[in-house]
Design a protein around this motif. Sequence first.
Motif, short mmCIF file in Angstrom:
data_model
loop_
_atom_site.label_atom_id
_atom_site.label_comp_id
_atom_site.label_asym_id
_atom_site.label_seq_id
_atom_site.Cartn_x
_atom_site.Cartn_y
_atom_site.Cartn_z
N LYS A 74 8.21 -45.44 -9.03
CA LYS A 74 8.67 -44.92 -10.32
C LYS A 74 7.51 -44.42 -11.19
CE LYS A 74 13.16 -46.89 -10.82
NZ LYS A 74 14.18 -47.17 -11.81
N VAL A 75 6.66 -43.60 -10.61
CA VAL A 75 5.56 -43.00 -11.36
C VAL A 75 5.99 -41.60 -11.78
CG1 VAL A 75 3.10 -42.42 -11.33
CG2 VAL A 75 3.94 -44.30 -9.95
N ASP A 76 6.37 -41.46 -13.05
CA ASP A 76 6.88 -40.17 -13.49
C ASP A 76 5.76 -39.17 -13.80
OD1 ASP A 76 6.00 -41.57 -15.62
OD2 ASP A 76 7.85 -41.53 -16.78
N THR A 77 4.50 -39.63 -13.85
CA THR A 77 3.39 -38.70 -14.05
C THR A 77 3.24 -37.74 -12.87
OG1 THR A 77 1.91 -40.39 -13.18
CG2 THR A 77 2.03 -40.16 -15.56
N MET A 78 3.62 -38.21 -11.67
CA MET A 78 3.58 -37.35 -10.48
C MET A 78 4.56 -36.18 -10.64
SD MET A 78 1.34 -38.78 -8.64
CE MET A 78 0.49 -40.33 -8.60
N ILE A 79 5.70 -36.46 -11.24
CA ILE A 79 6.72 -35.42 -11.45
C ILE A 79 6.20 -34.40 -12.47
CG2 ILE A 79 8.99 -34.99 -12.49
CD1 ILE A 79 9.90 -37.59 -11.17
N VAL A 80 5.59 -34.89 -13.53
CA VAL A 80 5.06 -34.00 -14.58
C VAL A 80 4.02 -33.05 -14.00
CG1 VAL A 80 3.78 -33.94 -16.76
CG2 VAL A 80 5.52 -35.69 -16.41
N GLN A 81 3.11 -33.59 -13.17
CA GLN A 81 2.06 -32.76 -12.57
C GLN A 81 2.65 -31.78 -11.55
OE1 GLN A 81 -1.01 -32.71 -13.65
NE2 GLN A 81 -0.61 -34.37 -15.08
N ALA A 82 3.63 -32.25 -10.79
CA ALA A 82 4.21 -31.41 -9.72
C ALA A 82 4.96 -30.22 -10.30
CB ALA A 82 5.14 -32.24 -8.85
N ILE A 83 5.75 -30.45 -11.35
CA ILE A 83 6.54 -29.35 -11.92
C ILE A 83 5.65 -28.34 -12.63
CG2 ILE A 83 7.10 -30.52 -14.11
CD1 ILE A 83 9.46 -28.28 -12.08
N SER A 84 4.58 -28.82 -13.28
CA SER A 84 3.65 -27.89 -13.94
C SER A 84 2.90 -27.06 -12.91
CB SER A 84 2.67 -28.65 -14.83
OG SER A 84 1.97 -29.60 -14.08
N LEU A 85 2.52 -27.69 -11.79
CA LEU A 85 1.85 -26.96 -10.70
C LEU A 85 2.80 -25.95 -10.07
CD1 LEU A 85 -0.59 -26.56 -8.84
CD2 LEU A 85 0.26 -28.45 -7.45
N LEU A 86 4.07 -26.30 -9.93
CA LEU A 86 5.06 -25.40 -9.35
C LEU A 86 5.23 -24.14 -10.20
CD1 LEU A 86 7.01 -25.69 -6.84
CD2 LEU A 86 8.79 -26.16 -8.49
N ASP A 87 5.26 -24.32 -11.52
CA ASP A 87 5.36 -23.17 -12.43
C ASP A 87 4.12 -22.28 -12.35
OD1 ASP A 87 7.83 -24.02 -13.30
OD2 ASP A 87 7.04 -25.13 -15.02
N ASP A 88 2.94 -22.92 -12.25
CA ASP A 88 1.69 -22.15 -12.12
C ASP A 88 1.65 -21.36 -10.82
OD1 ASP A 88 0.85 -23.14 -14.54
OD2 ASP A 88 -0.35 -24.77 -13.67
N LEU A 89 2.14 -21.98 -9.74
CA LEU A 89 2.18 -21.29 -8.45
C LEU A 89 3.10 -20.08 -8.48
CD1 LEU A 89 2.22 -24.23 -5.87
CD2 LEU A 89 0.39 -22.57 -6.22
N ASP A 90 4.23 -20.23 -9.15
CA ASP A 90 5.17 -19.10 -9.27
C ASP A 90 4.53 -17.91 -9.99
OD1 ASP A 90 7.25 -20.29 -7.93
OD2 ASP A 90 8.10 -21.22 -9.73
N LYS A 91 3.80 -18.21 -11.08
CA LYS A 91 3.12 -17.14 -11.83
C LYS A 91 2.06 -16.45 -10.98
CE LYS A 91 3.74 -19.22 -16.40
NZ LYS A 91 3.06 -19.92 -17.52
N GLU A 92 1.26 -17.27 -10.28
CA GLU A 92 0.19 -16.70 -9.44
C GLU A 92 0.75 -15.88 -8.29
OE1 GLU A 92 -3.09 -16.72 -9.87
OE2 GLU A 92 -2.74 -17.67 -11.79
N LEU A 93 1.85 -16.40 -7.68
CA LEU A 93 2.48 -15.66 -6.57
C LEU A 93 2.99 -14.31 -7.03
CD1 LEU A 93 4.52 -18.23 -4.46
CD2 LEU A 93 2.90 -16.58 -3.60
N ASN A 94 3.62 -14.27 -8.19
CA ASN A 94 4.12 -13.00 -8.72
C ASN A 94 2.98 -12.01 -8.96
OD1 ASN A 94 6.86 -13.65 -8.75
ND2 ASN A 94 6.71 -14.65 -10.74
N ASN A 95 1.88 -12.49 -9.51
CA ASN A 95 0.72 -11.61 -9.76
C ASN A 95 0.13 -11.09 -8.46
OD1 ASN A 95 0.79 -11.82 -12.57
ND2 ASN A 95 -0.41 -13.71 -12.56
N TYR A 96 -0.01 -11.98 -7.47
CA TYR A 96 -0.61 -11.59 -6.19
C TYR A 96 0.28 -10.58 -5.46
CZ TYR A 96 -4.32 -15.16 -6.19
OH TYR A 96 -5.43 -15.90 -6.48
N ILE A 97 1.58 -10.84 -5.45
CA ILE A 97 2.51 -9.94 -4.72
C ILE A 97 2.56 -8.57 -5.39
CG2 ILE A 97 4.95 -9.58 -4.20
CD1 ILE A 97 4.99 -12.74 -3.81
N MET A 98 2.58 -8.56 -6.72
CA MET A 98 2.58 -7.28 -7.45
C MET A 98 1.32 -6.48 -7.14
SD MET A 98 2.91 -6.75 -11.55
CE MET A 98 1.24 -7.34 -11.85
N ARG A 99 0.18 -7.17 -7.11
CA ARG A 99 -1.10 -6.50 -6.80
C ARG A 99 -1.11 -5.99 -5.36
NH1 ARG A 99 -3.17 -4.47 -10.22
NH2 ARG A 99 -3.29 -6.32 -11.52
#
Length: 470
Positions: free
Chosen positions: A94-119
């Motif tokens: 029940k470590v909810d800090t792992m969830i906080v880090q995972a969801i923030s990383l997931l959002d960052d990955l989505d942004k980076e993927l969109n930038n890379y694919i567009m380029r």
Amino acid sequence: MEGKINKQLKKVLKKIVKEAHEPLAVADAKLGGVIKEKLNLSCIHSPIVNELMRGIRSQMDGLIPGVEPREMAAMCLGLAHSLSRYRLKFSADKVDTMIVQAISLLDDLDKELNNYIMRCREWYGWHFPELGKIISDNLTYCKCLQKVGDRKNYASATLSELLPEEVEAEVKAAAEISMGTEVSEEDICNILHLCTQVIEISEYRTQLYEYLQNRMMAIAPNVTVMVGELVGARLIAHAGSLLNLAKHAASTVQILGAEKALFRALKSRRDTPKYGLIYHASLVGQTSPKHKGKISRMLAAKTVLAIRYDAFGEDSSSAMGVENRAKLEARLRSLEDRGIRKISGTGKALAKTEKYEHKSEVKTYDPSGDSTLPTCSKKRKLEQTNKEDEVIEKKAKKSKIKIKVKEEEEEEEEKVIVVEEETSVKKKKKKDKKKHIKEEPVSEEEPCTSTAVPSPEKKKKKKKKKDTED
């Protein structure tokens, strides 16, 4: 820790009871009370005892022979950690800090993927622009680039693993008549390197999403059932932790994520937002726009119950979340079918339908349907009626004026007749006076200076003349 006597402690204390002649020093007052009740052993708890315990802990190396300082430090640290976990009822699952880090990383990955694919699309589009229109999926686009590279190689390459036959044939035909410019090998190497980066990041994103799903089902299973993994994780990350989220009210959870819009609405005195992060839940997404506010309010209320159950409850099953979701889905169906299906007063049983009775009606021909002219609107009808009323009022006014003019003319005629009669009367009186003067001679004996006293008959005649003149 809980004020209870352990089995090992009981054995030790029973041996001491026989030999003890002085009271027992105890660090915890509750434990001292329990020992006194069960073993009839007098106990002491005071600040002096606490100081004594601290001295024993600091000199533990010298009191217990055969133990190295390193081992003792490791044992103390392990004991401290286990005690703190026991006090907080800490669970590694029940470590909810792992969830906080995972969801923030997931959002960052989505942004980076969109930038890379567009380029990548823009870069390779100079060489083969038609490929971007034919292949819409980003991952397959990058895999095709990685496999083929230069557009000249598309004719000999086999893309049946990545694309269907029709799309493959279209790509090969477009490669032969492409409008793109020629590119050097070094440029293609850099583009292919970017494609490999995109593929690796997308694969890592899928792994991270699976990890987030498993972690959410372990920590907050009921919240996951209610709103989904991504929305639940974003709510926890926005609040900071699951315990902080459990302290929020349902109205706060409903608007969580729309703080800017809320304060803007409060400043400008407009309508406040109806939903925040909870808008992306599947239940809110599948409702019609007019019912989204109601469903988001009900979903927020049930989600708060699920959050508190997950945060403070000992049971880790998702039965409560499944039950509440079924209730919300039933409520959603009743809202959607309100206009179509009638519901009885209880809301459980279906309403009774009335019997069908055939009523024969003789229909006559309506000639108004044949006319192609547009029917007169209500506004025009009102204007016509107003105009008619105005015409009637004007006619009435004219008739009243004519009657008044006639009355005035008649009055004038009567006045003229009266004046003529008065003038005729005056002329007659003058004639009568002249005759009377001729008949009465003036006496010579009377002196001229004497004042003539008028007779009463003459006075009457003068009064009559004045009346006629008036």
